[in-house]
Design a protein around this motif. Structure first.
Motif, PDB file in Angstrom:
ATOM      1  N   PHE A   8       0.675  -1.108  -0.045  1.00 49.42           N
ATOM      2  CA  PHE A   8       0.007  -0.003   0.092  1.00 49.42           C
ATOM      3  C   PHE A   8       0.896   1.355   0.029  1.00 49.42           C
ATOM      4  CE2 PHE A   8      -3.960  -2.217   1.913  1.00 49.42           C
ATOM      5  CZ  PHE A   8      -4.444  -2.461   0.968  1.00 49.42           C
ATOM      6  N   GLN A   9       2.123   1.021   0.443  1.00 49.47           N
ATOM      7  CA  GLN A   9       2.897   2.435   0.467  1.00 49.47           C
ATOM      8  C   GLN A   9       3.492   2.833  -0.798  1.00 49.47           C
ATOM      9  OE1 GLN A   9       6.001   1.241   3.096  1.00 49.47           O
ATOM     10  NE2 GLN A   9       4.892   1.824   5.001  1.00 49.47           N
ATOM     11  N   THR A  10       3.501   1.951  -1.877  1.00 48.07           N
ATOM     12  CA  THR A  10       4.068   1.969  -3.281  1.00 48.07           C
ATOM     13  C   THR A  10       3.098   1.839  -4.370  1.00 48.07           C
ATOM     14  OG1 THR A  10       4.914  -0.136  -3.374  1.00 48.07           O
ATOM     15  CG2 THR A  10       6.332   1.698  -2.405  1.00 48.07           C
ATOM     16  N   ALA A  11       2.126   0.981  -4.317  1.00 45.94           N
ATOM     17  CA  ALA A  11       1.281   0.326  -5.385  1.00 45.94           C
ATOM     18  C   ALA A  11       0.387   1.687  -5.755  1.00 45.94           C
ATOM     19  CB  ALA A  11       0.418  -0.616  -5.024  1.00 45.94           C
ATOM     20  N   SER A  12      -0.120   1.555  -7.103  1.00 44.55           N
ATOM     21  CA  SER A  12      -0.855   2.565  -7.579  1.00 44.55           C
ATOM     22  C   SER A  12      -2.315   2.623  -6.775  1.00 44.55           C
ATOM     23  CB  SER A  12      -1.164   2.219  -9.122  1.00 44.55           C
ATOM     24  OG  SER A  12      -2.004   1.173  -9.106  1.00 44.55           O
ATOM     25  N   ALA A  13      -3.026   3.684  -7.370  1.00 43.29           N
ATOM     26  CA  ALA A  13      -4.314   3.774  -6.558  1.00 43.29           C
ATOM     27  C   ALA A  13      -5.252   2.669  -6.920  1.00 43.29           C
ATOM     28  CB  ALA A  13      -5.102   5.088  -6.773  1.00 43.29           C
ATOM     29  N   GLY A  14      -5.041   2.301  -8.141  1.00 39.21           N
ATOM     30  CA  GLY A  14      -6.116   1.177  -8.592  1.00 39.21           C
ATOM     31  C   GLY A  14      -5.748  -0.267  -8.086  1.00 39.21           C
ATOM     32  N   GLU A  15      -4.452  -0.281  -7.802  1.00 38.43           N
ATOM     33  CA  GLU A  15      -4.153  -1.667  -7.424  1.00 38.43           C
ATOM     34  C   GLU A  15      -4.447  -1.760  -5.979  1.00 38.43           C
ATOM     35  OE1 GLU A  15      -0.118  -4.300  -7.170  1.00 38.43           O
ATOM     36  OE2 GLU A  15       0.234  -2.301  -7.929  1.00 38.43           O
ATOM     37  N   CYS A  16      -4.211  -0.741  -5.129  1.00 39.27           N
ATOM     38  CA  CYS A  16      -4.665  -0.311  -3.736  1.00 39.27           C
ATOM     39  C   CYS A  16      -6.029  -0.756  -3.525  1.00 39.27           C
ATOM     40  CB  CYS A  16      -4.297   1.002  -3.036  1.00 39.27           C
ATOM     41  SG  CYS A  16      -2.345   0.847  -2.972  1.00 39.27           S
ATOM     42  N   THR A  17      -6.856  -0.109  -4.672  1.00 36.90           N
ATOM     43  CA  THR A  17      -8.216  -0.196  -4.601  1.00 36.90           C
ATOM     44  C   THR A  17      -8.729  -1.735  -4.600  1.00 36.90           C
ATOM     45  OG1 THR A  17      -8.741   1.755  -5.296  1.00 36.90           O
ATOM     46  CG2 THR A  17     -10.460   0.180  -5.507  1.00 36.90           C
ATOM     47  N   GLU A  18      -8.132  -2.496  -5.488  1.00 33.46           N
ATOM     48  CA  GLU A  18      -8.604  -3.854  -5.487  1.00 33.46           C
ATOM     49  C   GLU A  18      -8.264  -4.616  -4.577  1.00 33.46           C
ATOM     50  OE1 GLU A  18      -7.436  -5.523  -9.378  1.00 33.46           O
ATOM     51  OE2 GLU A  18      -7.647  -3.868 -10.422  1.00 33.46           O
ATOM     52  N   ILE A  19      -6.967  -4.597  -3.960  1.00 37.12           N
ATOM     53  CA  ILE A  19      -6.572  -5.070  -2.770  1.00 37.12           C
ATOM     54  C   ILE A  19      -7.316  -4.871  -1.449  1.00 37.12           C
ATOM     55  CG2 ILE A  19      -4.430  -5.534  -1.139  1.00 37.12           C
ATOM     56  CD1 ILE A  19      -2.687  -5.080  -3.702  1.00 37.12           C
ATOM     57  N   LEU A  20      -7.460  -3.593  -1.419  1.00 32.30           N
ATOM     58  CA  LEU A  20      -8.325  -2.972  -0.013  1.00 32.30           C
ATOM     59  C   LEU A  20      -9.727  -3.845  -0.226  1.00 32.30           C
ATOM     60  CD1 LEU A  20      -8.218  -1.498   2.422  1.00 32.30           C
ATOM     61  CD2 LEU A  20      -9.179   0.441   1.113  1.00 32.30           C
ATOM     62  N   ASP A  21     -10.244  -3.753  -1.450  1.00 33.10           N
ATOM     63  CA  ASP A  21     -11.450  -4.539  -1.276  1.00 33.10           C
ATOM     64  C   ASP A  21     -11.568  -5.834  -1.072  1.00 33.10           C
ATOM     65  OD1 ASP A  21     -14.570  -4.272  -2.267  1.00 33.10           O
ATOM     66  OD2 ASP A  21     -13.708  -5.640  -3.975  1.00 33.10           O
ATOM     67  N   PHE A  22     -10.513  -6.364  -1.391  1.00 29.07           N
ATOM     68  CA  PHE A  22     -10.609  -8.085  -1.140  1.00 29.07           C
ATOM     69  C   PHE A  22     -10.465  -8.085   0.680  1.00 29.07           C
ATOM     70  CE2 PHE A  22      -7.855 -11.398   0.745  1.00 29.07           C
ATOM     71  CZ  PHE A  22      -8.685 -12.660   0.238  1.00 29.07           C
ATOM     72  N   TRP A  23      -9.567  -7.407   1.046  1.00 28.38           N
ATOM     73  CA  TRP A  23      -9.258  -7.546   2.442  1.00 28.38           C
ATOM     74  C   TRP A  23     -10.487  -6.926   3.268  1.00 28.38           C
ATOM     75  CZ3 TRP A  23      -6.176 -10.794   4.102  1.00 28.38           C
ATOM     76  CH2 TRP A  23      -5.096 -11.063   3.505  1.00 28.38           C
ATOM     77  N   LEU A  24     -11.037  -5.994   2.887  1.00 30.19           N
ATOM     78  CA  LEU A  24     -12.501  -5.393   3.786  1.00 30.19           C
ATOM     79  C   LEU A  24     -13.761  -6.104   3.354  1.00 30.19           C
ATOM     80  CD1 LEU A  24     -11.569  -1.521   3.519  1.00 30.19           C
ATOM     81  CD2 LEU A  24     -10.894  -3.400   5.306  1.00 30.19           C
ATOM     82  N   ASN A  25     -13.800  -6.526   2.082  1.00 31.71           N
ATOM     83  CA  ASN A  25     -15.239  -7.114   1.623  1.00 31.71           C
ATOM     84  C   ASN A  25     -15.267  -8.486   1.303  1.00 31.71           C
ATOM     85  OD1 ASN A  25     -16.213  -4.460   2.043  1.00 31.71           O
ATOM     86  ND2 ASN A  25     -15.299  -3.956   0.024  1.00 31.71           N
ATOM     87  N   GLU A  26     -14.124  -9.090   0.734  1.00 28.95           N
ATOM     88  CA  GLU A  26     -14.208 -10.187   0.336  1.00 28.95           C
ATOM     89  C   GLU A  26     -13.655 -11.593   1.056  1.00 28.95           C
ATOM     90  OE1 GLU A  26     -12.940 -10.466  -3.849  1.00 28.95           O
ATOM     91  OE2 GLU A  26     -13.909  -8.399  -4.064  1.00 28.95           O
ATOM     92  N   CYS A  27     -12.733 -11.345   1.961  1.00 30.38           N
ATOM     93  CA  CYS A  27     -12.027 -12.319   2.254  1.00 30.38           C
ATOM     94  C   CYS A  27     -12.793 -12.936   3.610  1.00 30.38           C
ATOM     95  CB  CYS A  27     -10.533 -11.965   2.973  1.00 30.38           C
ATOM     96  SG  CYS A  27     -10.730 -10.725   4.482  1.00 30.38           S
ATOM     97  N   SER A  28     -12.441 -14.242   4.143  1.00 30.15           N
ATOM     98  CA  SER A  28     -13.516 -14.724   5.170  1.00 30.15           C
ATOM     99  C   SER A  28     -12.737 -14.200   6.733  1.00 30.15           C
ATOM    100  CB  SER A  28     -12.813 -16.190   5.441  1.00 30.15           C
ATOM    101  OG  SER A  28     -11.657 -16.305   5.522  1.00 30.15           O
ATOM    102  N   LEU A  29     -13.669 -14.069   7.340  1.00 33.31           N
ATOM    103  CA  LEU A  29     -13.645 -13.411   8.637  1.00 33.31           C
ATOM    104  C   LEU A  29     -12.367 -14.028   9.489  1.00 33.31           C
ATOM    105  CD1 LEU A  29     -17.394 -13.428  10.184  1.00 33.31           C
ATOM    106  CD2 LEU A  29     -16.011 -11.694   9.289  1.00 33.31           C
ATOM    107  N   ASP A  30     -11.893 -15.189   9.227  1.00 31.95           N
ATOM    108  CA  ASP A  30     -10.759 -15.595   9.847  1.00 31.95           C
ATOM    109  C   ASP A  30      -9.415 -14.961   9.328  1.00 31.95           C
ATOM    110  OD1 ASP A  30     -11.229 -17.351   7.846  1.00 31.95           O
ATOM    111  OD2 ASP A  30     -10.031 -18.830   8.423  1.00 31.95           O
ATOM    112  N   GLN A  31      -9.588 -14.468   7.931  1.00 34.60           N
ATOM    113  CA  GLN A  31      -8.690 -13.935   7.486  1.00 34.60           C
ATOM    114  C   GLN A  31      -8.420 -12.479   7.283  1.00 34.60           C
ATOM    115  OE1 GLN A  31      -9.081 -15.602   3.339  1.00 34.60           O
ATOM    116  NE2 GLN A  31      -7.317 -16.631   3.697  1.00 34.60           N
ATOM    117  N   ALA A  32      -9.513 -11.638   7.858  1.00 39.53           N
ATOM    118  CA  ALA A  32      -9.652 -10.278   7.738  1.00 39.53           C
ATOM    119  C   ALA A  32      -8.685  -9.816   8.784  1.00 39.53           C
ATOM    120  CB  ALA A  32     -11.143  -9.922   8.414  1.00 39.53           C
ATOM    121  N   PRO A  33      -8.384  -8.509   8.239  1.00 40.40           N
ATOM    122  CA  PRO A  33      -7.449  -7.631   9.275  1.00 40.40           C
ATOM    123  C   PRO A  33      -8.189  -7.295  10.494  1.00 40.40           C
ATOM    124  CG  PRO A  33      -8.300  -6.499   7.521  1.00 40.40           C
ATOM    125  CD  PRO A  33      -8.551  -7.681   7.176  1.00 40.40           C
ATOM    126  N   ASP A  34      -7.242  -7.087  11.683  1.00 35.98           N
ATOM    127  CA  ASP A  34      -7.691  -6.518  12.685  1.00 35.98           C
ATOM    128  C   ASP A  34      -7.709  -4.948  12.640  1.00 35.98           C
ATOM    129  OD1 ASP A  34      -4.958  -5.390  12.906  1.00 35.98           O
ATOM    130  OD2 ASP A  34      -4.505  -7.103  14.345  1.00 35.98           O
TER     131      ASP A  34
END
Length: 69
Positions: A8-34
């Motif tokens: 997230f410190q170096t990736a483009s905004a588009g790439e960050c958007t896709e990755i953030l969407d996965f972590w906040l909305n798509e991954c299972s609860l046991d994988q979710a960030p704290d």
């Protein structure tokens, strides 16, 4: 999560958007960030500025929803 934070410190905004969407909305609860990790991401996006402000807002929304559960 450290690798994601570093990305997230170096990736483009588009790439960050896709990755953030996965972590906040798509991954299972046991994988979710704290809460602390999402707060760190929010601060990082705020520091990166303009294109990343929307991502910081998404982090805040996730934190608000998580804290209300």
């Amino acid at each position: 999560m450290q690798a994601t934070t570093q990305l997230f410190q170096t990736a483009s905004a588009g790439e960050c958007t896709e990755i953030l969407d996965f972590w906040l909305n798509e991954c299972s609860l046991d994988q979710a960030p704290d809460t602390q990790t999402v707060q760190q991401w929010q601060q990082l996006f705020q520091q990166r500025g303009s294109k990343f402000n929307r991502l910081a807002s998404l982090c805040q929304q996730w934190l608000n929803e998580t804290n209300s559960l």
